[in-house]
Write a protein that holds these residues in place. Sequence first.
Motif, PDB file in Angstrom:
ATOM      1  N   VAL A   1       0.849  -1.204   0.000  1.00 29.59           N
ATOM      2  CA  VAL A   1       0.000   0.000   0.000  1.00 29.59           C
ATOM      3  C   VAL A   1       0.882   1.250   0.000  1.00 29.59           C
ATOM      4  CG1 VAL A   1      -1.734   1.326   1.310  1.00 29.59           C
ATOM      5  CG2 VAL A   1      -1.960  -1.160   1.103  1.00 29.59           C
ATOM      6  N   ALA A   2       1.961   1.222   0.777  1.00 28.75           N
ATOM      7  CA  ALA A   2       2.861   2.386   0.827  1.00 28.75           C
ATOM      8  C   ALA A   2       3.416   2.673  -0.558  1.00 28.75           C
ATOM      9  CB  ALA A   2       4.003   2.117   1.806  1.00 28.75           C
ATOM     10  N   SER A  48       3.543   5.940  -5.370  1.00 28.04           N
ATOM     11  CA  SER A  48       3.606   6.054  -6.830  1.00 28.04           C
ATOM     12  C   SER A  48       2.481   6.931  -7.363  1.00 28.04           C
ATOM     13  CB  SER A  48       3.574   4.670  -7.486  1.00 28.04           C
ATOM     14  OG  SER A  48       2.285   4.120  -7.354  1.00 28.04           O
ATOM     15  N   LEU A  49       1.406   7.063  -6.590  1.00 26.90           N
ATOM     16  CA  LEU A  49       0.300   7.937  -7.016  1.00 26.90           C
ATOM     17  C   LEU A  49       0.428   9.333  -6.394  1.00 26.90           C
ATOM     18  CD1 LEU A  49      -2.626   5.351  -6.639  1.00 26.90           C
ATOM     19  CD2 LEU A  49      -1.771   6.296  -8.797  1.00 26.90           C
ATOM     20  N   LEU A  63       5.183   3.328  10.359  1.00 26.39           N
ATOM     21  CA  LEU A  63       5.535   4.711  10.713  1.00 26.39           C
ATOM     22  C   LEU A  63       6.704   5.239   9.885  1.00 26.39           C
ATOM     23  CD1 LEU A  63       5.125   4.706  14.618  1.00 26.39           C
ATOM     24  CD2 LEU A  63       3.714   5.947  12.958  1.00 26.39           C
ATOM     25  N   GLN A  64       7.496   4.299   9.356  1.00 28.82           N
ATOM     26  CA  GLN A  64       8.679   4.728   8.585  1.00 28.82           C
ATOM     27  C   GLN A  64       8.384   5.029   7.125  1.00 28.82           C
ATOM     28  OE1 GLN A  64      11.338   1.472   9.085  1.00 28.82           O
ATOM     29  NE2 GLN A  64      11.927   2.096  11.169  1.00 28.82           N
ATOM     30  N   LEU A  65       7.196   4.627   6.657  1.00 28.37           N
ATOM     31  CA  LEU A  65       6.942   4.706   5.206  1.00 28.37           C
ATOM     32  C   LEU A  65       6.189   5.984   4.836  1.00 28.37           C
ATOM     33  CD1 LEU A  65       6.082   0.944   4.746  1.00 28.37           C
ATOM     34  CD2 LEU A  65       8.058   2.140   3.768  1.00 28.37           C
ATOM     35  N   ASP A  66       6.755   6.725   3.888  1.00 28.21           N
ATOM     36  CA  ASP A  66       6.177   8.018   3.516  1.00 28.21           C
ATOM     37  C   ASP A  66       4.781   7.916   2.932  1.00 28.21           C
ATOM     38  OD1 ASP A  66       8.395   9.285   4.335  1.00 28.21           O
ATOM     39  OD2 ASP A  66       9.357   9.341   2.344  1.00 28.21           O
ATOM     40  N   GLY A  67       4.504   6.807   2.263  1.00 32.92           N
ATOM     41  CA  GLY A  67       3.189   6.678   1.598  1.00 32.92           C
ATOM     42  C   GLY A  67       2.045   6.440   2.575  1.00 32.92           C
TER      43      GLY A  67
END
Length: 463
Positions: free
Chosen positions: A169-170, A175-176, A224-228
């Motif tokens: 999902v991230a 990518s979107l 928590l670490q993933l920007d997406g």
Amino acid sequence: MSRSAHPAGPRHADVLTEGHYSAPPADLNTLDGKVWAQTVTRNADGVLTVGGVDVVRLAEQHGTPAYILDEADFRGRARAWRTAFGDDADVFYAGKAFLSRAVVRWLHEEGLNLDVCSGGELATALSAGMPADRIAFHGNNKSTEEIRRAVESGVGRIVLDSFQEIVRVAHIAQSLGRRQRVQIRITVGVEAHTHEFIATAHEDQKFGIPLAGGQAAEAVRRALQLDGLELIGIHSHIGSQIFDMSGFEVAAHRVVGLLKVIRDEHGVELPEIDLGGGLGIAYTSDDDPREPHEIAKALTEIVTRECEAARLRTPRISVEPGRAIVGPTAFTLYEVGTVKPLDGLRTYVSVDGGMSDNIRTALYDAEYSVALVSRASDAEPMLARVVGKHCESGDIVVKDAFLPSDLAPGDLIAVPATGAYCRSMASNYNHVPRPPVVVVHEGESRVVVRRETEEDLLRLDVG
Ligand code: LLP
């Protein structure tokens, strides 16, 4: 799946030991308001009416079998849940119980949100105008395409169910060019008191990420670490057709425990928790479900108390009732085809549907009740088993019930509390077209999901 097995009744004593029914009611014409949709009553001729329409007319207009859904009752129950939880909490109707565009519009109008768990449910919700930010997307194996559509359409939250999905999902959100709001579904290790196939919070099953062994905490760390991703909360759904609130209490305790761990480790207080659905309804007179306001009070108190003890701000609570809203609002109307008394055993009553429109009896050993609805009768009760027209002996709709002994072909009988998980789990077994959903309201009936036809079935057969 009613909770209780019952003592032997006075008739057919030789087979009663294996049954799950009570003694016959004093009057078979009485309709127990607990199991029937709210506007159901019998008119002066003894014919059952719902939403001001009698079932003989419904059968003439729409045929049988048919699911008959009481709009006022559906809206009333949706509103009761909404009101019970108030403005500080959110109610997500679980679309898997039953979904159609009409239902989506009612939910929208009554201020509820919607939980979907497939591309098909998402498409139905969006096509009926549910705002995307009021939709939660669930599932333990959402396809990449489903995730993309959910993110693109702007769903309010995606409930993450595995480590792979956190990354998936991230990645798609990024990518979107989006930051997707997500919750993480955890399994809290509660044994819910319900049928094994619909219990979901013990560890040895496919849903969620176990709290045990620090897996849930690790999932939070990664999310928590993933920007997406914007991690907004923790989700727990302990199972279905549950009456005992103690399972929710333990679940809330453990979810709040995780919030505390997250606060201590990351300095972040997650703003939301979702306690899932699963509240039981009355399928027979022996079931005693709780009212939404009691449930809301109990859940709110548990969470508030747990958060105070952990010195956490109380998060916004959401719940996901499906069955408790739609289940009691519909019944299935059948025509009796054959009546076959088996000496010393019981009478088999065959109807024009069966396991294709209600798989729950075969699948979960679910208990239902049934009544003769096209007329009243003062005949003696007979021990009956309502069976379908399919080619297998497990094709049972109502395992044990009392019906009047003058029951005959052409009579209409109805099985109440079939609003949840009956049309949504219906099949075309034996190439039987699926029945329509007919909504009744203020003296009018209208089809909201039409009956399948043989042409519909043949259209798919392109070989
Ligand atoms: N939330 C989640 C994440 C769920 O998985 C479910 C049901 C619900 C909410 C709604 O549960 P409810 O309030 O309707 O009990 N086919 C089975 C029930 C399966 C339930 C699956 N998940 C049956 O016919 O009893």
